[in-house]
Every structure is written in structure tokens, then in C-alpha cells.
Scaffold this motif. Structure first.
Motif, PDB file in Angstrom:
ATOM      1  N   THR A 166      43.243  25.238  44.702  1.00  9.42           N
ATOM      2  CA  THR A 166      43.351  25.071  46.146  1.00  9.42           C
ATOM      3  C   THR A 166      42.510  26.080  46.909  1.00  9.42           C
ATOM      4  OG1 THR A 166      45.336  26.481  46.186  1.00  9.42           O
ATOM      5  CG2 THR A 166      45.688  24.101  46.036  1.00  9.42           C
ATOM      6  N   TRP A 167      42.037  27.132  46.236  1.00  8.77           N
ATOM      7  CA  TRP A 167      41.167  28.089  46.904  1.00  8.77           C
ATOM      8  C   TRP A 167      40.221  28.680  45.867  1.00  8.77           C
ATOM      9  CZ3 TRP A 167      41.729  33.751  46.799  1.00  8.77           C
ATOM     10  CH2 TRP A 167      42.719  34.194  45.929  1.00  8.77           C
ATOM     11  N   SER A 168      39.713  29.883  46.088  1.00  9.51           N
ATOM     12  CA  SER A 168      38.684  30.478  45.243  1.00  9.51           C
ATOM     13  C   SER A 168      39.151  30.663  43.799  1.00  9.51           C
ATOM     14  CB  SER A 168      38.276  31.829  45.833  1.00  9.51           C
ATOM     15  OG  SER A 168      37.554  32.598  44.896  1.00  9.51           O
ATOM     16  N   THR A 169      38.455  30.043  42.860  1.00 12.31           N
ATOM     17  CA  THR A 169      38.765  30.249  41.440  1.00 12.31           C
ATOM     18  C   THR A 169      38.511  31.696  41.039  1.00 12.31           C
ATOM     19  OG1 THR A 169      38.045  27.963  41.070  1.00 12.31           O
ATOM     20  CG2 THR A 169      38.394  29.334  39.127  1.00 12.31           C
ATOM     21  N   ASP A 170      37.420  32.281  41.548  1.00 12.59           N
ATOM     22  CA  ASP A 170      37.141  33.695  41.275  1.00 12.59           C
ATOM     23  C   ASP A 170      38.285  34.574  41.750  1.00 12.59           C
ATOM     24  OD1 ASP A 170      34.562  33.641  40.039  1.00 12.59           O
ATOM     25  OD2 ASP A 170      33.675  33.164  41.984  1.00 12.59           O
ATOM     26  N   GLY A 171      38.829  34.264  42.923  1.00 11.84           N
ATOM     27  CA  GLY A 171      39.920  35.057  43.468  1.00 11.84           C
ATOM     28  C   GLY A 171      41.175  34.974  42.617  1.00 11.84           C
ATOM     29  N   VAL A 172      41.499  33.774  42.143  1.00  7.72           N
ATOM     30  CA  VAL A 172      42.674  33.597  41.282  1.00  7.72           C
ATOM     31  C   VAL A 172      42.515  34.400  39.998  1.00  7.72           C
ATOM     32  CG1 VAL A 172      43.968  31.931  39.892  1.00  7.72           C
ATOM     33  CG2 VAL A 172      43.266  31.323  42.206  1.00  7.72           C
ATOM     34  N   ILE A 173      41.355  34.281  39.358  1.00  9.40           N
ATOM     35  CA  ILE A 173      41.128  35.012  38.108  1.00  9.40           C
ATOM     36  C   ILE A 173      41.201  36.519  38.345  1.00  9.40           C
ATOM     37  CG2 ILE A 173      39.412  35.505  36.318  1.00  9.40           C
ATOM     38  CD1 ILE A 173      38.431  32.587  36.686  1.00  9.40           C
ATOM     39  N   ASN A 174      40.627  36.978  39.439  1.00 10.51           N
ATOM     40  CA  ASN A 174      40.620  38.408  39.736  1.00 10.51           C
ATOM     41  C   ASN A 174      42.036  38.951  39.896  1.00 10.51           C
ATOM     42  OD1 ASN A 174      38.988  40.842  40.469  1.00 10.51           O
ATOM     43  ND2 ASN A 174      40.091  40.638  42.408  1.00 10.51           N
ATOM     44  N   GLU A 175      42.890  38.214  40.609  1.00 13.03           N
ATOM     45  CA  GLU A 175      44.247  38.742  40.820  1.00 13.03           C
ATOM     46  C   GLU A 175      45.094  38.650  39.558  1.00 13.03           C
ATOM     47  OE1 GLU A 175      46.676  34.920  42.716  1.00 13.03           O
ATOM     48  OE2 GLU A 175      45.916  36.472  44.055  1.00 13.03           O
ATOM     49  N   TYR A 176      44.701  37.793  38.602  1.00 13.02           N
ATOM     50  CA  TYR A 176      45.399  37.709  37.318  1.00 13.02           C
ATOM     51  C   TYR A 176      44.941  38.781  36.326  1.00 13.02           C
ATOM     52  CZ  TYR A 176      47.378  33.007  38.243  1.00 13.02           C
ATOM     53  OH  TYR A 176      48.080  31.933  38.744  1.00 13.02           O
ATOM     54  N   CYS A 177      43.831  39.466  36.640  1.00 15.08           N
ATOM     55  CA  CYS A 177      43.242  40.393  35.671  1.00 15.08           C
ATOM     56  C   CYS A 177      43.285  41.862  36.093  1.00 15.08           C
ATOM     57  CB  CYS A 177      41.779  40.016  35.412  1.00 15.08           C
ATOM     58  SG  CYS A 177      41.552  38.444  34.540  1.00 15.08           S
ATOM     59  N   GLU A 178      43.267  42.125  37.390  1.00 13.42           N
ATOM     60  CA  GLU A 178      43.154  43.504  37.858  1.00 13.42           C
ATOM     61  C   GLU A 178      44.522  44.186  37.950  1.00 13.42           C
ATOM     62  OE1 GLU A 178      40.232  45.152  38.330  1.00 13.42           O
ATOM     63  OE2 GLU A 178      39.415  43.299  37.443  1.00 13.42           O
ATOM     64  N   PRO A 179      44.567  45.522  37.845  1.00 13.75           N
ATOM     65  CA  PRO A 179      45.846  46.238  37.951  1.00 13.75           C
ATOM     66  C   PRO A 179      46.521  45.995  39.297  1.00 13.75           C
ATOM     67  CG  PRO A 179      44.108  47.681  37.137  1.00 13.75           C
ATOM     68  CD  PRO A 179      43.437  46.429  37.581  1.00 13.75           C
ATOM     69  N   CYS A 180      47.834  46.070  39.289  1.00 12.72           N
ATOM     70  CA  CYS A 180      48.629  45.827  40.494  1.00 12.72           C
ATOM     71  C   CYS A 180      49.247  47.142  40.960  1.00 12.72           C
ATOM     72  CB  CYS A 180      49.747  44.826  40.203  1.00 12.72           C
ATOM     73  SG  CYS A 180      49.196  43.360  39.290  1.00 12.72           S
ATOM     74  N   GLU A 181      49.491  47.242  42.253  1.00  6.83           N
ATOM     75  CA  GLU A 181      50.169  48.408  42.808  1.00  6.83           C
ATOM     76  C   GLU A 181      51.630  48.071  43.074  1.00  6.83           C
ATOM     77  OE1 GLU A 181      46.847  51.002  45.202  1.00  6.83           O
ATOM     78  OE2 GLU A 181      47.822  49.385  46.297  1.00  6.83           O
ATOM     79  N   ALA A 182      52.488  49.064  42.959  1.00  8.18           N
ATOM     80  CA  ALA A 182      53.905  48.908  43.283  1.00  8.18           C
ATOM     81  C   ALA A 182      54.494  50.297  43.501  1.00  8.18           C
ATOM     82  CB  ALA A 182      54.649  48.191  42.160  1.00  8.18           C
ATOM     83  N   ILE A 183      55.627  50.337  44.169  1.00  8.70           N
ATOM     84  CA  ILE A 183      56.438  51.555  44.226  1.00  8.70           C
ATOM     85  C   ILE A 183      57.677  51.286  43.375  1.00  8.70           C
ATOM     86  CG2 ILE A 183      57.822  53.070  45.686  1.00  8.70           C
ATOM     87  CD1 ILE A 183      55.806  52.613  47.922  1.00  8.70           C
ATOM     88  N   VAL A 184      57.889  52.113  42.370  1.00  7.91           N
ATOM     89  CA  VAL A 184      58.998  51.949  41.431  1.00  7.91           C
ATOM     90  C   VAL A 184      59.810  53.239  41.421  1.00  7.91           C
ATOM     91  CG1 VAL A 184      59.664  51.452  39.055  1.00  7.91           C
ATOM     92  CG2 VAL A 184      57.583  50.411  40.013  1.00  7.91           C
ATOM     93  N   ASP A 185      61.077  53.127  41.791  1.00  7.42           N
ATOM     94  CA  ASP A 185      61.964  54.304  41.870  1.00  7.42           C
ATOM     95  C   ASP A 185      61.329  55.413  42.715  1.00  7.42           C
ATOM     96  OD1 ASP A 185      63.942  53.117  40.339  1.00  7.42           O
ATOM     97  OD2 ASP A 185      63.060  53.819  38.459  1.00  7.42           O
ATOM     98  N   GLY A 186      60.699  54.997  43.802  1.00  6.50           N
ATOM     99  CA  GLY A 186      60.139  55.943  44.759  1.00  6.50           C
ATOM    100  C   GLY A 186      58.763  56.479  44.427  1.00  6.50           C
TER     101      GLY A 186
END
Length: 376
Positions: free
Chosen positions: A175-195
Motif C-alpha cells: 500500500t506504500w513504499s516497499t523500501d520503507g516497509v523493508i527498512n522498518e523491518y530491518c533497522e533497530p528500534c527505540e523504546a523506553i524500558v523500565d525508565g
């Protein structure tokens, strides 16, 4: 929906980079509203020729890699709206700064956004990245809910763009950029865990849930939080973003990316996906945010849930991801032109008021096409 000019604003010259699905939708919204003179730039003449809008727009073939030509083309523009591939973000933002035009984009790519932030330092024009759905609208929603609490515990943000009628094992259509989908499935993610600020792995921390009687799964993907980790650091115990899919999707993608090694052969994976998986205009965008914290001495939870479906705009069926992504960046542009968004330096999505966004003629797409609900 009537999106003709609702405020007395001068006609502004706008450049849209990219004549793909999202760029086309942005062009349709802006060209038909009566406030903007739109030029769409793309290196592909055939792509420009296929551009469908109900009102005329100027089209210009340009090699984005030619920095001098791009900067010259952006001269005199009020703003540049980047709907191109995330790999071109830095180049386009640099040209926008040289042309002294405001810069807005849709990227979920974390590394590119850091560079845009550097370009924004000391600039007398605004640099507003990540103006789409996620990051973008979901960031605005989450930050609005956060303001309702005396102190925070957990902020959970979930977004998915899904086919209304899944018909393959992935439960997915493009439905949108194939490159974008692959990139978000492959690159590290940010989160706050236990502060603590953490990097987490994409496609991991799988969870299952149901919304309105339909079963879904959600898992980590990169970029959806925008700058919210920095904004809420020291204030929240847990903050995370996950992409919504139908059950079974994550397991297949892990097999493709890791077991078959396609994580390191992204052009091949892109070719496989675009050859085997059809595009659909019959999609649904799901936005689901949950915030938990203390209010008035009690532990409380507040939710925002929204479904937005494909619709006919400008006489053409537009997908829900086109509508939500394009209306996000168009609403922010409108607010920038009306001085409701800061007009210089780096502007975060969480600086944008949800009430102002939803009151905007483009932001209203989130209210009138979909159905939203809040519960406390």
C-alpha cells in the motif's frame, strides 16, 4: 469533503518531491484546496505522466542527485514536501535549506532524521520531518493523551496499514513504499524500558490483541516513535511503538529476512515482494494508543482507537494509507502557513496540538472518514 480554502492565506508555491502514491495524494489535496500552487518533481518522466489529480499541477523532471539543479528548482518555494524514498532525505533537505524553503517529510528513518535535525540548527526556516501517520499523527495523539495525566507509567503506540480483504499467507498487500516497509523491518528500534532508553530488535516482542472483534498481532518496527523517546525521557516507565499486522505475518517475515538472509539482500527482497504481492486500494489504517498513569491519585488508562478506510477523493479511489499519510503532511503545512506551527528550526511532531490538527481541513480526514473513540 470540501477542502477549499477556509482561511485567508496568500497563495503559496509548494514543491512536492516524488510522484508516487503518496506524492500524488499530496498533490491532489493541495492543488484542489485553492491555497497552493503545486509543482511535482520526479526523475521519472513516465511516473509524472501517470500522476492523477483533479486540478492541474506543474510537473518537472529532475535528477535529485544533481544538487545544483535541485536547489535551483526549489528557489522561490514556500515549502518543500519530501515524498521521495528515505534514501534521498538528506539530499532533499540540504537543497531545501540552500533554497531557504521550509522542509517537511514523511520519513520513518531514524538516521536521516538525525541529519535533518542537524541541518535545522540555526535555520530561519522550519524543518519538520516525520509528518505522516507513524511517526506523525500517532505521535501527536500520544502526546495529547500524555497531557491528561499527573504522572506516567506506560505509553503504547500501535499502527497498521492492512488490506481489508487479506488473501495471502502474509495477510498483507503493498500500500506504500516497499523500501520503507523493508527498512522498518530491518533497522533497530527505540523504546523506553523500565525508565531507560533502549534499542530493541525489529520483528520481536510479538503481542496478540483484538480490536472490534478482529484478531491482530503487533511487533517492533523502526522509526514509529519519532522524537518521543527524547521528549518523554525521565517521565515514563515504558514507551514503545509496534506495527499491527494480521496473525502470522511476523513469522513469515522473520523467515524471509533472517533464515533466508534477505535482510542483507534488500533489492532482491523488494523485487520478490513487488512481483508476488499485489497493490490494493482497499485497505484500512488502524491507530491505537494506550496511556496509563496517575490522575487525581488514581491509576487511570486512556485509549485512542481509529479506523480509516479507503475512499474516493478527486474522483479516484485513494487508499487509506495515502489519505492518512498525505493529509498529515498537508495539515502540518497548512498550520505552518497559518503560523500555528513554529516557522524556524527543528519542529517535533509532539509540538503540534491535536485539537489544531483535527480542526484543520486536511486533518479532518482522520475524523470524518474514520471513526475514532476515546475511553478513560
Amino acid at each position: 469533503m470540501d477542502i477549499k480554502q477556509t482561511e485567508s492565506l496568500p497563495m503559496q508555491k509548494i514543491a512536492i518531491i516524488g510522484a508516487g502514491k503518496i506524492g500524488t495524494m499530496i498533490a491532489e489535496l493541495l492543488a484542489s484546496c485553492g491555497s497552493y500552487a503545486v509543482t511535482v518533481l520526479d526523475r521519472d518522466a513516465d511516473q509524472l505522466a501517470r500522476l492523477q489529480t483533479s486540478q492541474p499541477v506543474e510537473r518537472q523532471v529532475i535528477d535529485i542527485a544533481d544538487e545544483a539543479a535541485l536547489t535551483n528548482a526549489l528557489g522561490g518555494m514556500f515549502a518543500v514536501l519530501n515524498a521521495g524514498p528515505f534514501q534521498l532525505t538528506t539530499r532533499i533537505a540540504t537543497a531545501a535549506k540552500a533554497a531557504r524553503a521550509h522542509y517537511l517529510d514523511l520519513t520513518e528513518d531514524v538516521a536521516s532524521t538525525r541529519i535533518v535535525r542537524g541541518l535545522a540548527e540555526g535555520a530561519d526556516t522550519a524543518f519538520i520531518p516525520q509528518c505522516g501517520l507513524a511517526p506523525g499523527f500517532i505521535t501527536i495523539v500520544a502526546h495529547d493523551l500524555v497531557q491528561h495525566f499527573d504522572s506516567l507509567q506506560d505509553v503504547r503506540m500501535r499502527v497498521g496499514a492492512l488490506p481489508q480483504f487479506p488473501s495471502n499467507a502474509l495477510g498483507y498487500n503493498l500500500t506504500w513504499s516497499t523500501d520503507g516497509v523493508i527498512n522498518e523491518y530491518c533497522e533497530p528500534c527505540e523504546a523506553i524500558v523500565d525508565g531507560m532508553l533502549r534499542q530493541t530488535l525489529p520483528l520481536e516482542e510479538l503481542e496478540s490483541f483484538a480490536l472490534d472483534g478482529v484478531a491482530y498481532e503487533a511487533f517492533n518496527t523502526s522509526g514509529g516513535l519519532g522524537s518521543l523517546c527524547e521528549t518523554l525521557a525521565g517521565r515514563v516507565r515504558n514507551l514503545n511503538y509496534r506495527t499491527i499486522r494480521y496473525p502470522g505475518h511476523a513469522a513469515i517475515m522473520r523467515m524471509l529476512l533472517h533464515d533466508l538472509g534477505l535482510r542483507d539482500r534488500r533489492p532482491l527482497l523488494k523485487d520478490i515482494l513487488e512481483t508476488a504481492i499485489p497493490i490494493t486500494m482497499q485497505d484500512v489504517v488502524i491507530v491505537f494508543v494506550t496511556v496509563t498513569g496517575m490522575r487525581g491519585g488514581q491509576l487511570m488508562q486512556e485509549n485512542y482507537a481509529n479506523h480509516i478506510r479507503s475512499a474516493s477523493i478527486g474522483g479516484v479511489t485513494r487508499s487509506a494509507i495515502q489519505i492518512t499519510t498525505a493529509s498529515g503532511i498537508c495539515a502540518v503545512l497548512d498550520m505552518l502557513a497559518a503560523h500555528k506551527v513554529r516557522g524556524h528550526g527543528f519542529v517535533r511532531q509532539e509540538e503540534i496540538a491535536l485539537a489544531d490538527f483535527l480542526a484543520n481541513r486536511f486533518g479532518r480526514h482522520y475524523e470524518t472518514i474514520g471513526q475514532s473513540s476515546r475511553a478513560a
